[in-house]
Design an enzyme around this catalytic site. Structure first.
Site, PDB file in Angstrom:
ATOM      1  CB  ALA A  98      -0.952   0.067   1.174  1.00 47.66           C
ATOM      2  CE  LYS A  99       5.388   0.628  -3.992  1.00 49.01           C
ATOM      3  NZ  LYS A  99       4.478  -0.408  -4.342  1.00 49.01           N
ATOM      4  NE  ARG A 100      -2.596   3.420   2.398  1.00 54.84           N
ATOM      5  CZ  ARG A 100      -3.137   2.962   1.562  1.00 54.84           C
ATOM      6  NH1 ARG A 100      -2.494   3.041   0.374  1.00 54.84           N
ATOM      7  NH2 ARG A 100      -4.652   2.552   1.212  1.00 54.84           N
TER       8      ARG A 100
END
Length: 281
Positions: A98-100
């Site tokens: 999700a590369k938050r």
């Protein structure tokens, strides 16, 4: 194994028993079409269910790309929730891609979404972006530790645009990417058999000998298969850290679908090729 056992220990066990491979679950429109499915919620569900049923009890790690589920709204998220639960129930580890990355209470909310043991999307690890400063990740680091989960921090990614940030040099002479690796090494200090805080390092980057990849943690390595890297490249790229590499293959496996047997054969082949390359290093 206990769900609260640290992610690094669970990951080491999974790769040793099921083989060193991460299969990406990336239901983008062109792949759905290649499987003869429509680019709609029914196609998404059919694709995801086929991958889960075929591979959940065979592959060590799965990396669903959240965006390809989010684009269908709440119904897509429901498909993702079920996939995460079923993969984990079958003994697979889930790395949510999700590369938050954010600050303060927002980063804490992202962490609670994916790293709190009671959350519907609770995953074994989460990909995160540190480019608001490594310290901005503290809520995710802390919650991961509390719940036996892990993180994969973007450090040296394979996309060409990444170099302008990740290889930029700080006043102290270290690159940004090297700085992130240093932070992760500090998080993992003393952990055995491996720490839970990993880096994303592209398998297509070639010689990385100027970087210290020995962070005592996992290195998630996208780029095997369709992007051009092969399992045989791993020792050259990762050097002494190759045994902690988690090679990610997405299209290289998924293009074998929708036949379940073909999916299993493709995943087993990649896992065997990685194992041979690592053992020869």
């Amino acid at each position: 194994m206990s769900p609260l056992e640290p992610f690094g220990a669970r990951l080491r066990h999974a790769m040793d028993t099921r083989g060193p491979l991460c299969v990406g679950i990336d239901p983008h429109a062109s792949l759905l079409a290649a499987w003869g499915l429509n680019d709609d919620i029914q196609g998404l569900e059919s694709f995801t269910r086929t991958v889960v049923d075929a591979l959940a009890d065979q592959v060590a790690v799965f990396k669903p790309q959240s965006a390809f589920f989010e684009r269908f709204g709440s119904r897509g998220i429901a498909v993702l929730e079920r996939a995460v639960a079923d993969l984990r129930a079958a003994g697979g580890l889930v790395v949510m891609d999700a590369k938050r990355g954010d600050i303060g209470s927002t980063m804490a909310a992202y962490a609670e979404t994916f790293l709190h043991k009671d959350a519907p999307l609770f995953s074994d690890a989460l990909t995160v972006s540190p480019y608001l400063g490594y310290g901005s990740l503290a809520p995710a680091v802390d919650l991961a530790r509390e719940n036996g989960a892990g993180l994969f921090v973007l450090a040296l990614t394979s996309n060409p645009e990444g170099a302008e940030v990740q290889r930029a040099v700080r006043e102290d002479g270290r690159s940004i990417g090297a700085t992130m690796l240093g932070h992760l090494a500090a998080e993992n200090a003393g952990a055995a058999p491996m720490g839970s805080y990993g880096a994303v390092v592209g398998a297509t980057l070639g010689d990385l000998s100027t970087f210290d990849l020995d962070i005592n943690g996992p290195l998630l390595a996208p780029g095997i298969g369709a992007q051009g890297a092969t399992p045989a490249d791993l020792p050259r790229v990762f050097g002494a850290a190759v045994r902690n590499v988690v090679p990610n293959v997405s299209r290289g496996v998924l293009k074998a679908g929708p036949d379940a047997g073909a999916l299993r054969d493709a995943a087993a082949r990649f896992a065997d090729e990685v194992r041979i390359a690592v053992d020869a290093a």
